[in-house]
Design a protein around this motif. Sequence first.
Motif, PDB file in Angstrom:
ATOM      1  N   ILE A  66       8.683   1.605  -0.281  1.00  0.00           N
ATOM      2  CA  ILE A  66       7.680   0.919   0.519  1.00  0.00           C
ATOM      3  C   ILE A  66       6.950   1.965   1.335  1.00  0.00           C
ATOM      4  CG2 ILE A  66       7.282  -0.773   2.352  1.00  0.00           C
ATOM      5  CD1 ILE A  66       9.858  -2.137   1.455  1.00  0.00           C
ATOM      6  N   PRO A  85      -1.128  -7.654   1.538  1.00  0.00           N
ATOM      7  CA  PRO A  85       0.162  -7.190   0.997  1.00  0.00           C
ATOM      8  C   PRO A  85       0.687  -8.182  -0.032  1.00  0.00           C
ATOM      9  CG  PRO A  85       0.130  -7.127   3.401  1.00  0.00           C
ATOM     10  CD  PRO A  85      -1.099  -7.872   2.976  1.00  0.00           C
ATOM     11  N   PRO A  86       1.541  -7.711  -0.932  1.00  0.00           N
ATOM     12  CA  PRO A  86       2.129  -8.611  -1.918  1.00  0.00           C
ATOM     13  C   PRO A  86       2.860  -9.757  -1.237  1.00  0.00           C
ATOM     14  CG  PRO A  86       2.661  -6.331  -2.400  1.00  0.00           C
ATOM     15  CD  PRO A  86       2.032  -6.347  -1.052  1.00  0.00           C
ATOM     16  N   HIS A 186       2.633  -7.529  -7.416  1.00  0.00           N
ATOM     17  CA  HIS A 186       3.861  -7.231  -6.674  1.00  0.00           C
ATOM     18  C   HIS A 186       4.181  -5.738  -6.640  1.00  0.00           C
ATOM     19  CE1 HIS A 186       4.685 -11.490  -6.299  1.00  0.00           C
ATOM     20  NE2 HIS A 186       4.463 -11.627  -7.596  1.00  0.00           N
ATOM     21  N   LYS A 188       4.053  -2.595  -4.952  1.00  0.00           N
ATOM     22  CA  LYS A 188       3.774  -2.130  -3.589  1.00  0.00           C
ATOM     23  C   LYS A 188       3.109  -0.756  -3.573  1.00  0.00           C
ATOM     24  CE  LYS A 188       7.532  -4.838  -1.599  1.00  0.00           C
ATOM     25  NZ  LYS A 188       8.848  -4.822  -0.932  1.00  0.00           N
ATOM     26  N   SER A 189       3.505   0.101  -4.490  1.00  0.00           N
ATOM     27  CA  SER A 189       2.894   1.424  -4.547  1.00  0.00           C
ATOM     28  C   SER A 189       1.416   1.324  -4.935  1.00  0.00           C
ATOM     29  CB  SER A 189       3.641   2.312  -5.557  1.00  0.00           C
ATOM     30  OG  SER A 189       3.063   3.592  -5.625  1.00  0.00           O
ATOM     31  N   TRP A 191      -0.505  -1.301  -4.398  1.00  0.00           N
ATOM     32  CA  TRP A 191      -1.176  -1.869  -3.231  1.00  0.00           C
ATOM     33  C   TRP A 191      -1.538  -0.782  -2.219  1.00  0.00           C
ATOM     34  CZ3 TRP A 191       0.412  -1.793   1.909  1.00  0.00           C
ATOM     35  CH2 TRP A 191      -0.358  -2.557   2.792  1.00  0.00           C
ATOM     36  N   TYR A 192      -0.606   0.142  -2.007  1.00  0.00           N
ATOM     37  CA  TYR A 192      -0.839   1.233  -1.070  1.00  0.00           C
ATOM     38  C   TYR A 192      -1.992   2.130  -1.543  1.00  0.00           C
ATOM     39  CZ  TYR A 192       0.011   5.640   1.370  1.00  0.00           C
ATOM     40  OH  TYR A 192      -0.130   6.792   2.097  1.00  0.00           O
TER      41      TYR A 192
END
Length: 205
Positions: A66, A85-86, A186, A188-189, A191-192
Amino acid sequence: MNLADCYRLLELNTGASIAEIKASYRRLARRYHPDVNPTDRQAKEKFIAITEAYEILLAIAPQVEIPKEKPPATPSKASEWSPQPPPKVTVTTRKEKPVTPEPPLSETDKQLKWQSYDQLQLLLKAQKFPRAIALIEGLAQRLPHDVEVRQWQAITYQRWGRYLVSQGDLDKARIYLKKALKTDPHNKSLWYEVKRDFDRMEYLY
């Protein structure tokens, strides 16, 4: 360079986590860095190879970390475009029906999948993004339930969006960055990375 070569160069087992990939790359990069071996041509070539393998594996590794960076404290002009965010997964106490695993790929589909992956890497490296998108979307239609293919598709959209940001085509960039999140929501990487691209749009333009 195929995946097997990447894992071999970084001295990793197949399916290594991001933390393992980063740790192995740091160790090997220190050993083969040109500054440490200024007259060793083989060390320089080894350093280039492990760096390329690192970038490939980082793009498709299991996303288990995360991001530690906090979002900006004050709202900005780009915040209206920033992805959310997811969604959190709600755990229930009732018994759920077991998920039926997808049938394994046939040998033909396996061969097609990894040949397409190698070709995709070459297209991305050459920044031939429309061709890369056409390739991965065709593969996703052929293998709609393959998790890795979905990840590659999302990454391809994100890379194209980032390139469009660098070219100043912000409207089109937003479309593909949002498509990346929609394809693999889903991750997260991912999304970042997309959030970084939106932030870059704000700072540069």
